[in-house]
Design a protein around this motif. Structure first.
Motif, PDB file in Angstrom:
ATOM      1  N   GLN A  22     -28.715  23.473  -1.802  1.00  0.00           N
ATOM      2  CA  GLN A  22     -27.610  23.128  -0.887  1.00  0.00           C
ATOM      3  C   GLN A  22     -27.522  21.611  -0.724  1.00  0.00           C
ATOM      4  OE1 GLN A  22     -25.345  25.393   1.000  1.00  0.00           O
ATOM      5  NE2 GLN A  22     -25.937  26.508  -0.832  1.00  0.00           N
ATOM      6  N   TYR A  23     -27.507  20.944  -1.841  1.00  0.00           N
ATOM      7  CA  TYR A  23     -27.557  19.484  -1.814  1.00  0.00           C
ATOM      8  C   TYR A  23     -26.286  18.882  -1.195  1.00  0.00           C
ATOM      9  CZ  TYR A  23     -28.250  14.679  -2.939  1.00  0.00           C
ATOM     10  OH  TYR A  23     -28.396  13.321  -2.801  1.00  0.00           O
ATOM     11  N   ARG A  24     -26.494  17.947  -0.253  1.00  0.00           N
ATOM     12  CA  ARG A  24     -25.376  17.203   0.362  1.00  0.00           C
ATOM     13  C   ARG A  24     -25.542  15.721   0.061  1.00  0.00           C
ATOM     14  NH1 ARG A  24     -21.995  20.896   3.570  1.00  0.00           N
ATOM     15  NH2 ARG A  24     -23.288  22.747   3.516  1.00  0.00           N
ATOM     16  N   GLU A  25     -24.449  15.016   0.135  1.00  0.00           N
ATOM     17  CA  GLU A  25     -24.401  13.647  -0.383  1.00  0.00           C
ATOM     18  C   GLU A  25     -25.559  12.731   0.039  1.00  0.00           C
ATOM     19  OE1 GLU A  25     -22.344  12.751  -2.836  1.00  0.00           O
ATOM     20  OE2 GLU A  25     -23.374  10.826  -2.905  1.00  0.00           O
ATOM     21  N   ASN A  26     -25.985  12.769   1.282  1.00  0.00           N
ATOM     22  CA  ASN A  26     -27.015  11.793   1.653  1.00  0.00           C
ATOM     23  C   ASN A  26     -28.436  12.344   1.663  1.00  0.00           C
ATOM     24  OD1 ASN A  26     -25.216   9.614   1.850  1.00  0.00           O
ATOM     25  ND2 ASN A  26     -24.460  10.509   3.770  1.00  0.00           N
ATOM     26  N   GLY A  54     -30.286  18.469 -13.359  1.00  0.00           N
ATOM     27  CA  GLY A  54     -29.523  19.133 -12.284  1.00  0.00           C
ATOM     28  C   GLY A  54     -29.177  18.176 -11.153  1.00  0.00           C
ATOM     29  N   PRO A  55     -30.175  17.493 -10.578  1.00  0.00           N
ATOM     30  CA  PRO A  55     -29.876  16.551  -9.498  1.00  0.00           C
ATOM     31  C   PRO A  55     -28.941  15.422  -9.937  1.00  0.00           C
ATOM     32  CG  PRO A  55     -32.213  17.069  -9.529  1.00  0.00           C
ATOM     33  CD  PRO A  55     -31.620  17.705 -10.744  1.00  0.00           C
ATOM     34  N   LEU A  56     -29.212  14.814 -11.084  1.00  0.00           N
ATOM     35  CA  LEU A  56     -28.385  13.665 -11.481  1.00  0.00           C
ATOM     36  C   LEU A  56     -26.945  14.094 -11.764  1.00  0.00           C
ATOM     37  CD1 LEU A  56     -30.891  11.645 -13.719  1.00  0.00           C
ATOM     38  CD2 LEU A  56     -30.377  11.312 -11.298  1.00  0.00           C
ATOM     39  N   ALA A  57     -26.756  15.287 -12.295  1.00  0.00           N
ATOM     40  CA  ALA A  57     -25.383  15.752 -12.535  1.00  0.00           C
ATOM     41  C   ALA A  57     -24.625  15.887 -11.215  1.00  0.00           C
ATOM     42  CB  ALA A  57     -25.396  17.080 -13.278  1.00  0.00           C
ATOM     43  N   ASN A  58     -25.364  16.060 -10.111  1.00  0.00           N
ATOM     44  CA  ASN A  58     -24.732  16.154  -8.798  1.00  0.00           C
ATOM     45  C   ASN A  58     -24.728  14.815  -8.054  1.00  0.00           C
ATOM     46  OD1 ASN A  58     -24.042  19.107  -7.917  1.00  0.00           O
ATOM     47  ND2 ASN A  58     -25.912  19.260  -9.127  1.00  0.00           N
ATOM     48  N   GLY A  59     -25.135  13.754  -8.705  1.00  0.00           N
ATOM     49  CA  GLY A  59     -25.174  12.442  -8.045  1.00  0.00           C
ATOM     50  C   GLY A  59     -26.210  12.365  -6.942  1.00  0.00           C
ATOM     51  N   VAL A  83     -37.434  12.907   3.264  1.00  0.00           N
ATOM     52  CA  VAL A  83     -37.064  13.917   2.264  1.00  0.00           C
ATOM     53  C   VAL A  83     -36.397  15.110   2.957  1.00  0.00           C
ATOM     54  CG1 VAL A  83     -38.055  15.595   0.629  1.00  0.00           C
ATOM     55  CG2 VAL A  83     -38.853  13.206   0.641  1.00  0.00           C
ATOM     56  N   THR A  84     -35.319  15.607   2.356  1.00  0.00           N
ATOM     57  CA  THR A  84     -34.588  16.730   2.958  1.00  0.00           C
ATOM     58  C   THR A  84     -34.885  18.067   2.270  1.00  0.00           C
ATOM     59  OG1 THR A  84     -32.742  15.884   1.651  1.00  0.00           O
ATOM     60  CG2 THR A  84     -32.668  15.498   4.010  1.00  0.00           C
ATOM     61  N   GLN A  85     -35.065  18.041   0.941  1.00  0.00           N
ATOM     62  CA  GLN A  85     -35.427  19.268   0.216  1.00  0.00           C
ATOM     63  C   GLN A  85     -36.743  18.992  -0.494  1.00  0.00           C
ATOM     64  OE1 GLN A  85     -32.420  17.808  -0.171  1.00  0.00           O
ATOM     65  NE2 GLN A  85     -30.806  19.340   0.082  1.00  0.00           N
ATOM     66  N   PHE A  86     -37.663  19.917  -0.338  1.00  0.00           N
ATOM     67  CA  PHE A  86     -38.994  19.728  -0.926  1.00  0.00           C
ATOM     68  C   PHE A  86     -39.337  20.962  -1.752  1.00  0.00           C
ATOM     69  CE2 PHE A  86     -43.638  20.307  -0.608  1.00  0.00           C
ATOM     70  CZ  PHE A  86     -44.051  19.118  -1.190  1.00  0.00           C
ATOM     71  N   TYR A  87     -39.653  20.725  -3.029  1.00  0.00           N
ATOM     72  CA  TYR A  87     -39.799  21.835  -3.995  1.00  0.00           C
ATOM     73  C   TYR A  87     -41.145  21.685  -4.681  1.00  0.00           C
ATOM     74  CZ  TYR A  87     -37.846  24.811  -7.855  1.00  0.00           C
ATOM     75  OH  TYR A  87     -37.566  25.795  -8.769  1.00  0.00           O
ATOM     76  N   THR A  88     -42.034  22.662  -4.563  1.00  0.00           N
ATOM     77  CA  THR A  88     -43.378  22.518  -5.129  1.00  0.00           C
ATOM     78  C   THR A  88     -43.901  23.869  -5.634  1.00  0.00           C
ATOM     79  OG1 THR A  88     -45.494  21.379  -4.746  1.00  0.00           O
ATOM     80  CG2 THR A  88     -44.755  22.864  -3.010  1.00  0.00           C
ATOM     81  N   ALA A  89     -45.153  23.872  -6.071  1.00  0.00           N
ATOM     82  CA  ALA A  89     -45.747  25.105  -6.605  1.00  0.00           C
ATOM     83  C   ALA A  89     -46.669  25.731  -5.556  1.00  0.00           C
ATOM     84  CB  ALA A  89     -46.547  24.780  -7.860  1.00  0.00           C
TER      85      ALA A  89
END
Ligand code: PRX
Length: 635
Positions: free
Chosen positions: A280-284, A305-310, A337-343
């Motif tokens: 749910q990536y938002r601009e900032n 993925g992230p870079l394609a969404n700026g 950090v707003t989204q954190f993705y790990t194992a």
């Protein structure tokens, strides 16, 4: 209703239904509205799982870096694209804006060209998590060279196998790597690998640790002076939709690693789409995925993925334990950090330590948490939810694979209600099914079986480099007309999926995919070893750990078991890397075998996991007596 950005559960179901009913219209609309094309496609999808041949957006022309970089220069030139956080917290973070990324990628691309790299050539990238890694990957994509990133934890032998398999012309590396309080001599490993890689003509060396390294004349070149002299303008090579973008090796249950080939347009569309929805990536927002770019997670969800969404994507060089167990949370706080993705393995390792490492930090910026790579157990899920998300951040348990290119089953935060240990529902465009052992689809709910996908999605790997037959045999032959994932899964009464683990001889250790066969081959190289079998057993931090059963050639060798154990692990480290070391090694006089001579791994797995009560029927074995011996000597 927008197909591109799902905001609630009702919308998810509508979008999902459309994606199944009208897949072509569904993906066409997304591709049309959210990407830059040099030429439009003539056909959205053509496929035949029997061959198997899959093509998305056939006839289209594009360059993925125009989508990931150039197009953001209008509105996001000064926005941070990559936020580099070094291993050492005392060293300053670097904000690389989209404008700077553009310049650096162009310069790097010009360096590649000046060294003779052309469209279609393979370039092996063996680097730590430093900006040069992201930049070199994108520079390859800029000129249409096929990147093959090899995780910098792999050994010289493993690196050489991968370089030779795809005949890379060049290696990009660094003098060394920082990893916690250690340094790793990457250039030394490359030198050793290249003794056996006649295809490599040149090596670019980035300076990271400032160590003295051997520079081989006419082959090795320091990167920085070349970049300094290069032009910062480099037109993007126009690629066909189905031109290969990269090769990424993954372990198979047998044989050599498989060079999964991902192509350009479909991969771009799918990783961008899933990034936007799953996070749910938002601009900032400031998004952070802790994976290494050496794995698919880093390719798809740190870079493309992230870079394609700026987006702003954090690139972290270090480890979660250095300088202490609070490092992740220190970084979350520092960069908001707003989204954190790990194992899950990282969560379990941190959860074992004192909560004070968490409590010292302000984590209120976090909105969404993610996990990937292995099943997350309920305890780790709750720890993550309570202590990191403070019960306010949805956890996305994302299931996918190197082969799938992007996330296939995952909750959509704030839309899909989550249940610990369930990856929940398929993302739009994904049609999962469960199969029984006879190849029949299992319908209904509250069932379990082998997880397959019935219909193509844009980012699926198209082949195995140099071995299309193996691609067919591995993924499309067990259940004809279906992509077979190699995983088992159950579907509950609401239709949610829970991944139960591999059903083949791949073992996931600390989120790393390891095939047993190459490890056994390495063990068997030891002169004292006659035969070996490796299985996984549950481990409370790593998820699974490796248990090796080893038959020695001569009983006399038994005198020095401790040394032998060390030597065996040393050989594994040399052949594959430290990630494949055995946790336990049991020496035995025999291995349980079927009458056709196949090792009964099911029995060995149970013994390794301490489940000796439920071994099942052993009477069909060629040598049932060996089972008791193995149980008695188990570790
Ligand atoms: O067994 C599944 C497990 O990891 C395998 C894929 O590994 P790899 O290709 O290295 O890619 C890992 C990163 C995408 C799968 O076949 N796996 C991955 N994610 C999950 C998982 N198992 C359970 N739950 C997950 N969320």
């Amino acid at each position: 209703m927008s197909n591109y950005h799902i905001k609630n559960l009702e919308e998810y179901f509508q979008v999902y239904r459309k994606s199944v009913r009208e897949p072509v219209a569904f993906w066409e609309e997304i591709a049309e509205e959210h990407f830059v094309w040099q030429k439009r496609w003539t056909e959205v999808l053509s496929w035949d799982f029997t061959k198997p041949e899959i093509a998305w957006f056939k006839g289209a022309k594009l360059n993925i870096t125009e989508n990931c970089i150039d197009r953001h220069l209008t509105n996001r030139a000064n926005k941070t694209a990559i936020l580099f956080e070094p291993n050492n917290p005392e060293e300053s973070a670097q904000h690389i804006t989209y404008k700077q990324l553009h310049e650096q990628v162009c310069k790097f691309a010009n360096v590649l060209k000046s060294k003779g790299i052309r469209k279609g050539d393979r370039v092996c990238i063996y680097l730590p998590m430093i900006p040069e890694l992201a930049i070199s990957v994108l520079a390859c994509a800029r000129i249409g060279a096929i990147h093959s990133v090899v995780f910098a934890g792999f050994s010289a032998t493993a690196l050489a196998t991968r370089i030779n398999d795809s005949e890379c012309k060049m290696v990009v590396t660094s003098d060394g790597a920082f990893r916690g309080n250690k340094t790793i001599d990457l250039k030394g490993i490359v030198d050793e690998a290249l003794e056996n890689c006649p295809c490599v003509a040149s090596v670019l060396v980035a300076k990271r640790i400032d160590s003295a390294v051997n520079i081989k004349k006419d082959r090795d070149l320091w990167l920085q002076p070349l970049l300094d002299a290069a032009s910062s303008m480099c037109p993007a090579e126009i690629m066909d939709a189905e031109d290969p973008l990269f090769i990424l090796y993954t372990s198979g249950s047998t044989g050599r690693p498989k060079g999964m080939v991902h192509t350009t347009a479909g991969y771009m569309v799918y990783t961008a789409y899933t990034f936007k929805n799953v996070f749910q990536y938002r601009e900032n927002d400031v998004y952070w995925c802790t994976a290494d770019i050496g794995w698919i997670t880093g390719h798809s969800y740190i870079l493309y993925g992230p870079l394609a969404n700026g987006a702003t994507s954090v690139l972290f060089e270090g480890v979660p334990t250095y300088p202490d167990y609070g490092r992740f949370w220190e970084i979350v706080e520092k960069h908001a950090v707003t989204q954190f993705y790990t194992a899950p393995t990282a969560i379990r390792a941190i959860a074992k330590e004192s909560l004070r490492f968490v409590e010292n930090h302000e984590l209120s910026s976090l909105k969404i948490l993610g996990t990937v790579g292995e099943p997350i157990n309920e305890e780790a899920w709750h720890w993550y939810n309570d202590n990191i998300g403070k019960k306010k951040c949805p956890i996305v348990d994302t299931w996918w694979q190197t082969e799938t290119g992007g996330i296939l089953i995952s909750p959509i935060p704030f839309s899909t209600p989550t249940i610990p240990t369930f990856a929940t529902l398929p993302l739009p465009g994904i049609q999962p099914c469960l199969m029984d052992e006879n190849g029949k689809e299992i319908s209904g709910k509250q069932v379990d079986g082998r997880l397959c996908i019935k219909f193509p999605w844009p980012s699926m790997a198209r082949t195995i480099w140099g071995d299309h037959q193996r691609y067919k045999d591995t993924y499309f032959s067990t259940f004809p007309n279906n992509y077979f994932t190699g995983d088992g899964a159950l579907r509950d009464s609401t239709g949610y999926y829970r991944i139960t683990g591999r059903v083949d001889d791949v073992i996931i250790v600390s989120g790393h995919n390891l095939g047993t066969a190459p490890i056994e081959d390495a063990i068997n190289e030891h002169p004292a070893v006659a035969e070996s079998a490796v299985v996984g057993f549950p481990h409370d931090v790593k998820g699974n750990a490796l248990y090796g059963y080893v038959i020695l050639k001569e009983v006399g060798e038994q005198r020095n078991h401790e040394n032998l154990r060390k030597e065996i692990n040393q050989i594994i480290t040399e052949h594959i890397g430290p990630i494949a070391k055995l946790e336990k090694i049991q020496f035995t006089n025999g291995l349980p075998k079927t009458r056709s001579g196949k090792i009964m791994r099911r029995i060995l797995r149970k013994i390794a996991g301490g489940e000796t009560e439920s071994l099942g029927d052993t009477s069909t074995l060629l040598n049932p007596e060996v089972v008791q011996e193995i149980i008695e000597n188990s570790i």
